[in-house]
Design a protein around this motif. Sequence first.
Motif, PDB file in Angstrom:
ATOM      1  N   TYR A   8       0.844  -1.190   0.000  1.00 57.28           N
ATOM      2  CA  TYR A   8       0.000   0.000   0.000  1.00 57.28           C
ATOM      3  C   TYR A   8       0.884   1.247   0.000  1.00 57.28           C
ATOM      4  N   PRO A   9       0.348   2.401  -0.420  1.00 59.96           N
ATOM      5  CA  PRO A   9       1.131   3.640  -0.334  1.00 59.96           C
ATOM      6  C   PRO A   9       1.513   3.970   1.103  1.00 59.96           C
ATOM      7  N   ALA A  10       2.515   4.823   1.248  1.00 63.27           N
ATOM      8  CA  ALA A  10       3.075   5.107   2.576  1.00 63.27           C
ATOM      9  C   ALA A  10       2.047   5.716   3.525  1.00 63.27           C
ATOM     10  N   GLY A  11       1.094   6.482   2.986  1.00 66.67           N
ATOM     11  CA  GLY A  11       0.093   7.110   3.836  1.00 66.67           C
ATOM     12  C   GLY A  11      -0.835   6.133   4.524  1.00 66.67           C
ATOM     13  N   ALA A  12      -0.853   4.883   4.093  1.00 66.93           N
ATOM     14  CA  ALA A  12      -1.714   3.886   4.729  1.00 66.93           C
ATOM     15  C   ALA A  12      -1.313   3.631   6.172  1.00 66.93           C
ATOM     16  N   LEU A  13      -0.073   3.996   6.519  1.00 65.32           N
ATOM     17  CA  LEU A  13       0.373   3.813   7.895  1.00 65.32           C
ATOM     18  C   LEU A  13      -0.324   4.767   8.861  1.00 65.32           C
ATOM     19  N   VAL A  14      -0.784   5.908   8.370  1.00 64.52           N
ATOM     20  CA  VAL A  14      -1.367   6.928   9.245  1.00 64.52           C
ATOM     21  C   VAL A  14      -2.603   6.418   9.980  1.00 64.52           C
ATOM     22  N   PRO A  15      -3.638   5.886   9.290  1.00 64.95           N
ATOM     23  CA  PRO A  15      -4.790   5.406  10.049  1.00 64.95           C
ATOM     24  C   PRO A  15      -4.449   4.245  10.977  1.00 64.95           C
ATOM     25  N   LEU A  16      -3.448   3.433  10.632  1.00 69.02           N
ATOM     26  CA  LEU A  16      -3.060   2.330  11.512  1.00 69.02           C
ATOM     27  C   LEU A  16      -2.415   2.856  12.790  1.00 69.02           C
ATOM     28  N   VAL A  17      -1.590   3.891  12.649  1.00 66.92           N
ATOM     29  CA  VAL A  17      -0.972   4.502  13.831  1.00 66.92           C
ATOM     30  C   VAL A  17      -2.023   5.177  14.699  1.00 66.92           C
ATOM     31  N   THR A  27      -6.063  -2.718  18.672  1.00 65.72           N
ATOM     32  CA  THR A  27      -5.961  -1.766  17.574  1.00 65.72           C
ATOM     33  C   THR A  27      -7.175  -1.853  16.663  1.00 65.72           C
ATOM     34  N   GLU A  28      -7.778  -3.059  16.545  1.00 65.04           N
ATOM     35  CA  GLU A  28      -8.954  -3.230  15.689  1.00 65.04           C
ATOM     36  C   GLU A  28     -10.094  -2.327  16.130  1.00 65.04           C
ATOM     37  N   ALA A  29     -10.289  -2.208  17.445  1.00 59.05           N
ATOM     38  CA  ALA A  29     -11.355  -1.347  17.957  1.00 59.05           C
ATOM     39  C   ALA A  29     -11.089   0.110  17.606  1.00 59.05           C
ATOM     40  N   GLY A  30      -9.837   0.527  17.726  1.00 54.29           N
ATOM     41  CA  GLY A  30      -9.494   1.897  17.374  1.00 54.29           C
ATOM     42  C   GLY A  30      -9.682   2.154  15.890  1.00 54.29           C
ATOM     43  N   PHE A  31      -9.365   1.162  15.058  1.00 54.21           N
ATOM     44  CA  PHE A  31      -9.523   1.339  13.619  1.00 54.21           C
ATOM     45  C   PHE A  31     -10.997   1.481  13.257  1.00 54.21           C
ATOM     46  N   VAL A  32     -11.846   0.629  13.822  1.00 56.97           N
ATOM     47  CA  VAL A  32     -13.285   0.730  13.546  1.00 56.97           C
ATOM     48  C   VAL A  32     -13.820   2.074  14.035  1.00 56.97           C
ATOM     49  N   GLY A  33     -13.350   2.513  15.196  1.00 51.60           N
ATOM     50  CA  GLY A  33     -13.784   3.816  15.697  1.00 51.60           C
ATOM     51  C   GLY A  33     -13.370   4.948  14.779  1.00 51.60           C
ATOM     52  N   LEU A  34     -12.170   4.849  14.205  1.00 51.82           N
ATOM     53  CA  LEU A  34     -11.706   5.867  13.258  1.00 51.82           C
ATOM     54  C   LEU A  34     -12.580   5.882  12.006  1.00 51.82           C
ATOM     55  N   VAL A  35     -12.923   4.704  11.488  1.00 55.31           N
ATOM     56  CA  VAL A  35     -13.774   4.631  10.295  1.00 55.31           C
ATOM     57  C   VAL A  35     -15.157   5.204  10.590  1.00 55.31           C
ATOM     58  N   VAL A  36     -15.703   4.873  11.752  1.00 58.55           N
ATOM     59  CA  VAL A  36     -17.018   5.402  12.120  1.00 58.55           C
ATOM     60  C   VAL A  36     -16.972   6.924  12.233  1.00 58.55           C
ATOM     61  N   ALA A  37     -15.899   7.454  12.829  1.00 55.56           N
ATOM     62  CA  ALA A  37     -15.773   8.907  12.966  1.00 55.56           C
ATOM     63  C   ALA A  37     -15.668   9.583  11.599  1.00 55.56           C
ATOM     64  N   PRO A  69     -19.161  -5.992   6.961  1.00 56.55           N
ATOM     65  CA  PRO A  69     -17.956  -5.729   7.775  1.00 56.55           C
ATOM     66  C   PRO A  69     -16.793  -5.119   7.016  1.00 56.55           C
ATOM     67  N   ILE A  70     -16.651  -5.427   5.712  1.00 58.44           N
ATOM     68  CA  ILE A  70     -15.500  -4.884   4.995  1.00 58.44           C
ATOM     69  C   ILE A  70     -15.593  -3.373   4.810  1.00 58.44           C
ATOM     70  N   SER A  71     -16.767  -2.795   5.076  1.00 61.52           N
ATOM     71  CA  SER A  71     -16.898  -1.339   4.963  1.00 61.52           C
ATOM     72  C   SER A  71     -16.272  -0.617   6.142  1.00 61.52           C
ATOM     73  N   VAL A  72     -15.950  -1.348   7.205  1.00 58.47           N
ATOM     74  CA  VAL A  72     -15.323  -0.730   8.381  1.00 58.47           C
ATOM     75  C   VAL A  72     -14.028  -1.425   8.783  1.00 58.47           C
ATOM     76  N   GLY A  73     -13.744  -2.575   8.207  1.00 58.09           N
ATOM     77  CA  GLY A  73     -12.597  -3.348   8.647  1.00 58.09           C
ATOM     78  C   GLY A  73     -11.398  -3.309   7.727  1.00 58.09           C
ATOM     79  N   ARG A  74     -11.447  -2.534   6.659  1.00 54.94           N
ATOM     80  CA  ARG A  74     -10.333  -2.449   5.720  1.00 54.94           C
ATOM     81  C   ARG A  74      -9.960  -0.986   5.495  1.00 54.94           C
ATOM     82  N   LEU A  75      -8.805  -0.775   4.873  1.00 60.73           N
ATOM     83  CA  LEU A  75      -8.372   0.593   4.592  1.00 60.73           C
ATOM     84  C   LEU A  75      -9.353   1.331   3.690  1.00 60.73           C
ATOM     85  N   ASP A  76     -10.093   0.577   2.875  1.00 65.32           N
ATOM     86  CA  ASP A  76     -11.093   1.220   2.019  1.00 65.32           C
ATOM     87  C   ASP A  76     -12.201   1.872   2.833  1.00 65.32           C
ATOM     88  N   GLY A  77     -12.402   1.401   4.065  1.00 61.94           N
ATOM     89  CA  GLY A  77     -13.342   2.060   4.961  1.00 61.94           C
ATOM     90  C   GLY A  77     -12.888   3.450   5.352  1.00 61.94           C
TER      91      GLY A  77
END
Length: 382
Positions: A8-17, A27-37, A69-77
Amino acid sequence: MLDTEWVYPAGALVPLVLAGLGPWPYTEAGFVGLVVALNGLALWDLWRSRRLGCYGCWFWLGFLALLGPISVGRLDGVVAPLILLAVTAGLRHPRAAAAIATAGAWIKIAPAAVFLTVLLLVRRRLAVLAVGAGVSAVVVATAMALGSGTRVLSVFGEQGKRALQAESVFATPFSLARLGGGGQAPVYNEEIYTYEFLEPAADAAARVLDVLLPLAVLAVLALGWWAWRRSPRQVETLFLLTTQAVLLALVVFNKVGSPQFVAWLAPVVAVGLCARRRRRWPWRPIPSLLLLAVAGLTQLDYPVDYAGFILATPVMVLVAAVRNVLVVVVLGAVIWEIVRIGRARIRRGPRPAERLRRSRRSGSPAPPGEGVQERRSRRRRR
């Protein structure tokens, strides 16, 4: 930190961090929360700019529910609401749209469709280019400061090495061939966790798509520019249509074709459903209903019964095939609408000044009032 090759491009690290910075234990909970926000922010922005109620908001929520689930569980979310924000800004705030789209493209490539369309249809292209270059420079400089070196651009080479993914549109014939017992089963790629067809014909198709994808995007952009030059008053509609066509081309002509790519296709329709005038979105029933069906079929394919698809269960193979056919149908509908707008000027008769010039050349009397209209048009040009 960035001393390995990335798919993935380098910016993909930002939402993971960001997902790992909160007090939550996973971290999964934080990622889903970020997508929801991000989706909440996109919905608020869409509601704030609405013209005909909240049709687009309800469509977006329904689409996410059907996609599953893939609408909130992947970078595409993360990418999908960024596309929605960029499209909402659109031609009214082109520099803001360019900034959001460029930042999103450094996570996954899809938001670049918005940047390219804005660049195509605005007058101040240098300003848009400057914004895109500035955001890209910040991303590249940050990645290199964290130790990426030239690996910041390794994603482009990694994509070229991939084979034809089993869920992609152009893999549909190879998937259907398994129903007759003549096709080969997809092979699991342990490095990137996907199933791919590795037979010689599929490998050749993947190599063709490496060339066909950028050509398809360029062809769509050229078509949108042609229609805009012929019908400049339809610039808002053509912005939506061209952006949607580019996003669809990125799915249809992509050898990867992961199920989560479907999330890219809804933001433009959501904005179109909130357009100021209904006639500016004349094809709305086609993409909105078909894309809802695409989302539901995608969830059936993955994650509901992905094993059935891989093992060539007839029902699931047909579900994936129908989903891919519907995506192609929507692309055809969007292309047809762009062509229709471009040809609309041909069906209209010549302007009054042109009719007057023709009548003078032919020696026939001009229709009443033509001289007045010509003088008025000349004053406006001055």
